[in-house]
Write an enzyme that holds these catalytic residues in place. Structure first.
Site, short mmCIF file in Angstrom:
data_model
loop_
_atom_site.label_atom_id
_atom_site.label_comp_id
_atom_site.label_asym_id
_atom_site.label_seq_id
_atom_site.Cartn_x
_atom_site.Cartn_y
_atom_site.Cartn_z
N ARG A 1 0.79 -1.28 0.08
CA ARG A 1 -0.03 0.02 -0.01
C ARG A 1 0.81 1.24 -0.09
NH1 ARG A 1 -2.91 -3.48 3.38
NH2 ARG A 1 -4.83 -4.06 2.23
N LYS B 1 3.41 11.68 -10.53
CA LYS B 1 2.32 10.64 -11.48
C LYS B 1 3.12 9.68 -11.74
CE LYS B 1 -0.43 13.98 -13.76
NZ LYS B 1 -0.77 14.55 -15.27
N GLU C 1 9.22 19.13 -24.08
CA GLU C 1 8.49 19.51 -22.63
C GLU C 1 9.20 20.78 -22.17
OE1 GLU C 1 5.71 18.10 -21.85
OE2 GLU C 1 5.86 16.29 -22.84
N LYS D 1 7.78 23.48 -13.34
CA LYS D 1 7.04 22.34 -13.19
C LYS D 1 6.67 22.20 -11.66
CE LYS D 1 5.21 17.99 -14.07
NZ LYS D 1 5.21 16.99 -14.61
N GLU E 1 -4.13 17.72 -10.39
CA GLU E 1 -4.76 18.48 -11.42
C GLU E 1 -6.26 18.51 -11.52
OE1 GLU E 1 -2.82 16.08 -14.77
OE2 GLU E 1 -4.53 16.62 -16.05
N ARG F 1 -2.75 22.36 -12.88
CA ARG F 1 -1.93 21.45 -13.43
C ARG F 1 -2.44 21.04 -15.03
NH1 ARG F 1 1.22 16.36 -10.34
NH2 ARG F 1 2.29 15.59 -11.97
N ASN G 1 -0.93 20.66 -20.07
CA ASN G 1 -1.30 19.99 -21.36
C ASN G 1 -1.33 20.81 -22.49
OD1 ASN G 1 -2.15 17.51 -19.91
ND2 ASN G 1 -3.99 18.30 -19.43
N HIS H 1 -0.85 19.14 -25.84
CA HIS H 1 -1.15 17.58 -25.76
C HIS H 1 -2.43 17.07 -26.29
CE1 HIS H 1 2.58 17.85 -23.32
NE2 HIS H 1 2.39 16.68 -22.87
N HIS I 1 -1.52 14.26 -28.50
CA HIS I 1 -1.86 12.82 -28.07
C HIS I 1 -2.63 12.13 -29.23
CE1 HIS I 1 -1.75 13.16 -23.53
NE2 HIS I 1 -0.80 12.94 -23.80
N HIS J 1 6.66 10.83 -28.01
CA HIS J 1 5.85 11.78 -27.39
C HIS J 1 6.58 13.06 -27.70
CE1 HIS J 1 3.23 13.08 -24.59
NE2 HIS J 1 4.02 13.77 -23.78
N1 GLY Z 1 2.70 15.44 -17.52
C1 GLY Z 1 2.07 16.70 -17.10
C2 GLY Z 1 2.11 16.44 -15.67
O1 GLY Z 1 2.79 15.97 -14.75
O2 GLY Z 1 0.96 16.97 -15.16
#
Ligand code: GLY
Length: 376
Positions: A133, A155, A197, A239, A249, A253, A257, A260, A264, A277
């Protein structure tokens, strides 16, 4: 009373969870970090033992070296590796890693070292997030893409058959070590992907930083020490500010995007093979800058500067798919909200556009189609 629960009598027990733990962490950026990495990690005491999780390529270049460093210090450390490549980023590989973690006896006091590029960071972080966990992990990104984006912000996750990154968890590392000497092992192509990025962060938050990249591109590509550390540091500052303000997000956040929504779609239309990417995001940024220009929020000059910098880096900017098929592919992405497409748009280099305080805004499909036809 069919189907209705009668709550005339009830007792209530409240589970108070409002006090949040302090999950702050440091990102260390330096050129010559790697030779002393095990010493540095163990001094921080994040675990009573360590487990490096990495892919088969990085295991050969850095994984075994790091393992030896730990052994040399007499600190228990294991290495789990999985086949390199995006195709490994799935539940099957994650399952094998978790079984291995259990078989070598990792416990709650063990600490994972997520070593490698975006895939290794995401899958190792995910294993750390769900094993027992959740156990500690530190992140050691070795590509510019991972240093610029996936290595910051917690993430973690894997792809499902239904789409990319559909299964995962927010799990923040205890510390991130960015050893810029690792970048010298990268192909120029991978440097370009990472720069996509970095450019994104500059466009959405920092006009001066955008100018810095324009002026120093050759020195960045030749990995000049001071310049590369400065680039990585400023990128991390931008960032991490976003992550600090909106970890999960809910709004800000989403600004990350930029490029993106279309990016995407381009990635999917190329079956995740034709474009990396970074390349897909580059095309996405060039198109979305034109969308911002098309709805009258971004000056033509700024959209042109974005396109010119991406081209100078050696990234593609031209959309080779039809507007209609691009929009349909964008709609199948997980970020499409009930079929309605949202875009994170800049109103100029360094400043995001918002509507009613929201960073993800809807633009009429008809306008987008017309703009995209002009991006081909
Ligand atoms: N790659 C975008 C973020 O980390 O929110």
């Amino acid at each position: 009373m069919n189907g209705i629960i009668d709550f005339n009598y009830f007792e209530k027990v409240r589970v108070k969870l409002s006090t949040r733990a302090d999950n702050s962490y440091n990102i260390i950026i330096a050129k010559n970090l790697f030779p002393a990495l095990a010493r540095s990690i163990s001094r921080d005491n994040f675990g009573s033992r360590y487990c490096i999780i990495t892919d088969s390529n990085v295991a050969k270049i850095f994984g075994n070296r790091l393992l030896k460093q730990f052994n040399g210090l007499g600190i228990k450390c294991d290495l789990i590796s999985f086949p390199a490549g995006e195709k490994s980023k799935n539940l099957k590989t994650a399952g094998k890693i978790l079984e291995k973690m259990a078989s070598i006896g990792l416990d709650r006091k063990s600490c994972v070292i997520a070593l490698g590029g975006g895939v290794a960071g995401d899958i190792a972080g995910f294993a750390a997030a769900i094993y027992l966990r959740g156990i500690n992990f530190v992140q050691v990104p070795t590509t510019l893409l991972a240093m610029a984006d996936s290595g910051i912000g917690g993430k973690t996750g894997v792809n499902l058959g239904a789409g990319k990154n559909l299964c995962g968890s927010f799990h923040q590392p205890k510390k991130v070590y960015m050893c810029t000497e690792a970048l010298s092992t990268l192909q120029k192509r991978e440097m370009r992907n990472g720069l996509a990025e970095v450019v994104k962060h500059a466009v959405i938050f920092d006009r001066d930083f955008f100018g810095f990249i324009e002026q120093n591109l050759e020195r960045v590509m030749s990995l000049e020490d001071g310049i590369i550390v400065k680039l990585v540091k400023r990128n991390c500052e931008l960032k991490s500010k976003v992550v600090e303000m909106d970890e999960k997000e809910s709004n800000l956040r989403k600004a990350l995007n930029f490029g993106h929504t279309i990016g995407h779609a381009v990635e999917a239309l190329g079956n995740y093979k034709k474009y990396s990417h970074g390349q897909a995001v580059s095309i996405g940024m060039a198109c979305e800058a034109q969308i911002a220009r098309g709805i009258g929020i971004m000056p033509e000059r700024d959209a042109g500067r974005i396109r010119a910098l991406l081209q100078k880096i050696g990234l593609p900017v031209r959309l080779e798919y039809g507007a209609q098929e691009t929009l349909e592919a964008a709609r199948s992405d997980k970020k499409a909200d009930g079929g309605k497409l949202h875009y994170a748009l800049a109103k100029s280099i360094g400043r995001m556009h918002t509507e009613g305080g929201k960073f993800a805004v809807h633009v009429d499909d008809g306008i987008v189609k017309k703009v995209l036809e002009g991006c081909r």
